[in-house]
Write a protein that holds these residues in place. Structure first.
Motif, PDB file in Angstrom:
ATOM      1  N   TYR A 287      97.048  77.706 -91.283  1.00 51.69           N
ATOM      2  CA  TYR A 287      97.005  76.272 -91.214  1.00 51.69           C
ATOM      3  C   TYR A 287      95.499  75.773 -91.203  1.00 51.69           C
ATOM      4  N   VAL A 288      94.905  76.440 -90.025  1.00 57.71           N
ATOM      5  CA  VAL A 288      93.471  76.319 -89.712  1.00 57.71           C
ATOM      6  C   VAL A 288      92.781  76.561 -90.833  1.00 57.71           C
ATOM      7  N   SER A 319      85.721  80.448 -91.659  1.00 59.13           N
ATOM      8  CA  SER A 319      85.116  81.483 -91.573  1.00 59.13           C
ATOM      9  C   SER A 319      85.520  82.437 -90.320  1.00 59.13           C
ATOM     10  N   SER A 320      85.952  81.869 -89.357  1.00 56.00           N
ATOM     11  CA  SER A 320      86.518  82.442 -88.316  1.00 56.00           C
ATOM     12  C   SER A 320      88.006  83.009 -88.172  1.00 56.00           C
ATOM     13  N   ARG A 341      84.474  86.626 -80.083  1.00 51.61           N
ATOM     14  CA  ARG A 341      83.400  87.279 -80.911  1.00 51.61           C
ATOM     15  C   ARG A 341      83.625  87.325 -82.480  1.00 51.61           C
ATOM     16  N   ILE A 342      84.945  87.236 -82.578  1.00 47.14           N
ATOM     17  CA  ILE A 342      85.158  86.974 -84.132  1.00 47.14           C
ATOM     18  C   ILE A 342      84.921  85.574 -84.536  1.00 47.14           C
ATOM     19  N   PHE A 343      85.126  84.587 -83.489  1.00 47.65           N
ATOM     20  CA  PHE A 343      84.930  83.241 -83.865  1.00 47.65           C
ATOM     21  C   PHE A 343      83.388  82.911 -83.903  1.00 47.65           C
ATOM     22  N   TYR A 344      82.521  83.387 -83.281  1.00 49.49           N
ATOM     23  CA  TYR A 344      81.231  83.347 -83.175  1.00 49.49           C
ATOM     24  C   TYR A 344      80.543  84.013 -84.660  1.00 49.49           C
ATOM     25  N   TYR A 345      81.182  85.209 -84.687  1.00 54.09           N
ATOM     26  CA  TYR A 345      80.535  86.025 -86.073  1.00 54.09           C
ATOM     27  C   TYR A 345      80.829  85.195 -87.414  1.00 54.09           C
ATOM     28  N   GLN A 350      79.451  83.675 -93.479  1.00 48.47           N
ATOM     29  CA  GLN A 350      79.488  82.533 -94.254  1.00 48.47           C
ATOM     30  C   GLN A 350      78.166  82.137 -94.847  1.00 48.47           C
ATOM     31  N   LEU A 351      77.258  82.082 -93.985  1.00 45.78           N
ATOM     32  CA  LEU A 351      75.765  81.672 -94.268  1.00 45.78           C
ATOM     33  C   LEU A 351      75.196  82.609 -95.162  1.00 45.78           C
TER      34      LEU A 351
END
Length: 771
Positions: A287-288, A319-320, A341-345, A350-351
């Motif tokens: 959903y997110v 992206s996360s 770490r996945i969240f930050y990466y 994406q960029l």
């Protein structure tokens, strides 16, 4: 507020906190100075390793891995590539000794696998061998059929190759996560079950790209229909059940109904497979992801009022979430550090991807940080420069997420500069400078080092990019080969159609009419196709030069079908979607027509001109001997009526009935051209596997096909209590046996010195055909 909206708000709050950290660093001059210094240090390290550079340009991609091994670069290439995957996809830290050891082991295992398979690593036959090794060949076959079905159903307006690539990438990602989360002491049975489940779940998740993401980005649906489709997907995520699609008032109704069926099956499998906790986690993450994706999708490039926060928060979220979803799919244990770490990466990836796709996104009028900045940077000073932010994110990862670890820094910078090098090569010097001229604002201190490094031939390639390029190249080559094969086949069929009909002579009448009725039916003409293509590709003969040989093969095959259909044998009512000959005329006339065609085949072979007479004689003698053996195969078939044969006995019978017919078609031109005994022996091996694969596919079609497609009644074998590969092995094991012959046949082709692409196409046709 329901749990879905609550979760989204919670994740949005986390994304806002991360955004504020990046925005704060964006304002600091020292971040870019440190980044520049890191790049200068990285460049110095690269200059020490230049052995590969001058030769790398001329290395064929298919030989790249062997060359890397020869130059001693393969170890570093694989270590760099695997390390990056552990960082980006798995959320692991290279600082951890256990991760370092695992990367080393995986790189060593992968090296052996890649070098053993060589240029065929990504071919279907090689992947089937891998599946056999893991004990998941049944799942592999299911997956292959699914991916092919998705590709076949996609309209031209969607990019089939890219959709297949993304689908395969998602499946591989889920598989990789599963492997990494397995205990070391897992039993082979448990490993096999978990891998099979991961592959199926990967397909279920991967469908979101061609069937949701790509579809909503396309022009297939109107804006109103896109809104309706988005509501359907949102309802599906919340309820876990795919609602019935409406009747779409456009030309793609069948495709959309196909999507519904596949999504229903996918969500049902997810429901059946995941436990309740992970199931809820999956749907919340989905959903997110979908909501963030939709926030991006509905943006219009014509609107100049979006804030930086509106641009970047959905990107951080989607992206996360796309990788966090995978962890819920494989039911991995919750690990706060990995998730963080996945969240930050995510935004780093994406960029990087959006920068590469800038011109495509502009063409599609998609809103990304780069397209929006490019459109409005002259009139809005407040906009964040996405290229500068990319380096700020890179700095944040290196300094704050991975504590300045040297190995991690090197891998991340390798990846960053490799991406820019690839972009420069793709756009050319002028195009690259044009882009950099726009996005270099506020990063003047980094531009010289970027410009310098992207011009150098440093060996900083990555395996995943190589695999992606190989997959796309393979798809392109296969598509071109298929088009060529189809064009050649139509040319040969037309030539045969124009020359097969037998003119009436004195004393001939009804028999000639009966013969022409049989040969006029639109059969596959597979055997003369094989002969004609081999003659042209291997010996540069024209189709006209071997036309008498092509006619003889079709005459012989048609004669065998006439006899095969008689009441005394198979008693078939239809052949090639038309009534069988003995039902149109009578039994005696059918028998006479079969005899006449057999003799006509000999006459046709004897009329070959421009070849060695002894070679023609040798070819005719071989043809006669093989005809006797083919008859023996039919006799075995008749004698075994309603008997339960062993697989060995059935294989022998089918080889004599079908495999030998293929062997004759392929050996005749080789004998005619006095080919070596060694090459003839290899061709016999190939024909053996091709023929058996063909027969097994026939048995599968009898079980699963439809009369409208295959042109004859189905399930006759079952009704007549005949032994077939399906009745003996079952459908799933019959498919395994077919793929075994497919892979074995493909492996034999490596022994030939001439072009065998048309033979590969024959193999593909055999397992893909629907009639």
């Amino acid at each position: 507020m329901n749990k879905f909206e609550y979760t989204y708000k919670q994740k949005e709050s986390e994304a806002l906190t991360y955004y504020k950290k990046l925005r704060e660093n964006y304002q600091r001059e020292d971040c870019l100075i440190e980044m520049r210094d890191d790049l200068i240090e990285w460049e110095k390290q690269q200059k020490k390793r230049t052995a590969f550079t001058t030769i790398a340009k001329v290395i064929d991609d298919k030989n790249k891995l062997k060359w890397l091994k020869k130059t001693g670069e393969l170890d570093q290439y694989l270590d760099r590539s695997i390390s990056y995957i552990y960082l980006r996809d798995l959320g692991y830290s290279l600082i951890d000794p256990a991760t370092k050891a695992r990367v080393k082991n995986v790189a060593q295992e992968l090296e052996q696998s890649l070098l053993n398979m060589g240029e065929d690593t990504f071919h279907f036959a090689s992947l089937f061998r891998w599946a056999q090794k893991e004990g998941v060949e049944q799942t592999y076959i299911w997956l292959y059929e699914k991916i092919k079905m998705v590709s076949d159903h996609m309209p031209e307006q969607l990019d089939r190759d890219n959709a297949r690539r993304k689908l395969i990438k998602l499946i591989a990602g889920v598989y990789m996560h599963e492997v990494e989360n397995m205990p070391e002491d897992i039993s082979r049975v448990d490993r096999r079950e978990r891998l099979a489940r991961a592959l199926r779940l990967g397909y279920c998740y991967g469908l979101t790209y061609p069937f949701i993401d790509d579809l909503l980005d396309s022009a297939i649906l109107t804006e109103e229909e896109k809104s309706l489709f988005s509501d359907i997907i949102r309802t599906t995520i919340k309820t876990g059940v795919v609602p019935k699609f409406p009747s779409w008032n456009n030309a793609y109704q069948d495709f959309l109904q196909f999507i519904q069926c596949e999504l229903e099956e996918a969500f049902q499998y997810i429901h059946q497979t995941l436990d309740e906790e992970k199931k809820e986690d999956f749907f919340l993450q989905a959903y997110v992801f979908f909501t963030a994706q939709e926030e991006d999708r509905v943006k219009s490039l014509s609107n100049n009022y979006y804030t930086n926060k509106e641009i970047y928060l959905p990107i951080i979220l989607k992206s996360s979430s796309s990788r966090l979803i995978v962890r819920s799919l494989i039911q991995a244990k919750t690990d706060v550090e990995i998730n963080q770490r996945i969240f930050y990466y995510g935004i780093y990836n994406q960029l990087a991807d959006d920068f590469t796709d800038l011109f495509l996104d502009l063409e599609n009028k998609a809103v990304t940080p780069y397209t929006y900045y490019l459109t409005y940077y002259k009139e809005r000073d407040d906009l964040i420069n996405p290229f500068k932010l990319y380096w700020i994110v890179t700095h944040f990862l290196i300094r704050h997420v991975y504590d300045g670890d040297g190995r991690t820094k090197k891998v991340i910078l390798d990846r960053a500069m490799n991406g820019l090098k690839r972009l420069r090569n793709r756009l050319g010097e002028e195009g690259f400078r044009e882009i950099m001229g726009i996005y270099e604002k506020e990063i003047d201190q980094m531009i010289p080092i970027i410009d310098r490094v992207t011009k150098r031939e440093f060996n900083i390639d990555f395996l995943d990019k190589f695999i992606r390029d190989q997959i796309l190249t393979t798809m392109s080559e296969e598509r071109a080969a298929k088009r060529k094969f189809q064009a050649q086949a139509e040319q040969i069929k037309t030539l045969l159609t124009e020359n097969l009909t037998i003119a009436k002579e004195q004393w001939t009448g009804v028999v000639t009419d009966a013969v022409n009725y049989s040969i006029a039916n639109n059969g596959k003409k597979l055997r003369p196709l094989m002969t004609a293509m081999l003659a042209k590709e291997a010996y540069q003969l024209t189709y006209e030069e071997v036309l008498p040989l092509l006619k003889s093969l079709e005459y012989m095959h048609t004669a065998s079908l006439i006899f095969d259909d008689l009441p005394s044998q198979d008693n078939a009512a239809f052949r090639r979607a038309s009534p069988t000959l003995h039902n149109v005329y009578d039994h005696a006339t059918a028998e006479l027509a079969g005899v006449y065609l057999s003799q006509k085949a000999i006459e046709s072979q004897a009329s070959l001109k421009g070849f060695d007479p002894l070679a023609i004689l040798s070819m005719m003698q071989y043809s006669t001997r093989m005809t006797a053996q083919i008859c023996e195969g039919q006799a075995l078939d008749l004698a075994s009526n309603k008997e339960r044969l062993t697989e060995e006995a059935l294989t022998k019978m089918c080889y004599l009935k079908t495999g030998l017919g293929f062997e004759v078609a392929l050996l005749l031109p080789m004998i005619l051209m006095s080919e070596t005994e060694t090459n003839q022996a290899y061709m016999k091996q190939f024909a053996y596997h091709l023929g058996l694969a063909f027969q097994i596919k026939d048995d599968i079609l009898d079980e699963e096909g439809a009369f409208e497609e295959i042109g004859k009644p189905v399930q006759l074998d079952q009704d007549n209590e005949r032994s077939t590969f399906v009745t003996i092995l079952g459908v799933e094991n019959a498919k395994k046996a077919m793929w075994e012959h497919y892979a074995s046949g493909y492996e034999v082709l490596k022994e030939f010195s001439f072009n065998t692409m048309f033979l590969q196409q024959l193999l593909d046709y055999v397992i893909h055909r629907v009639k």
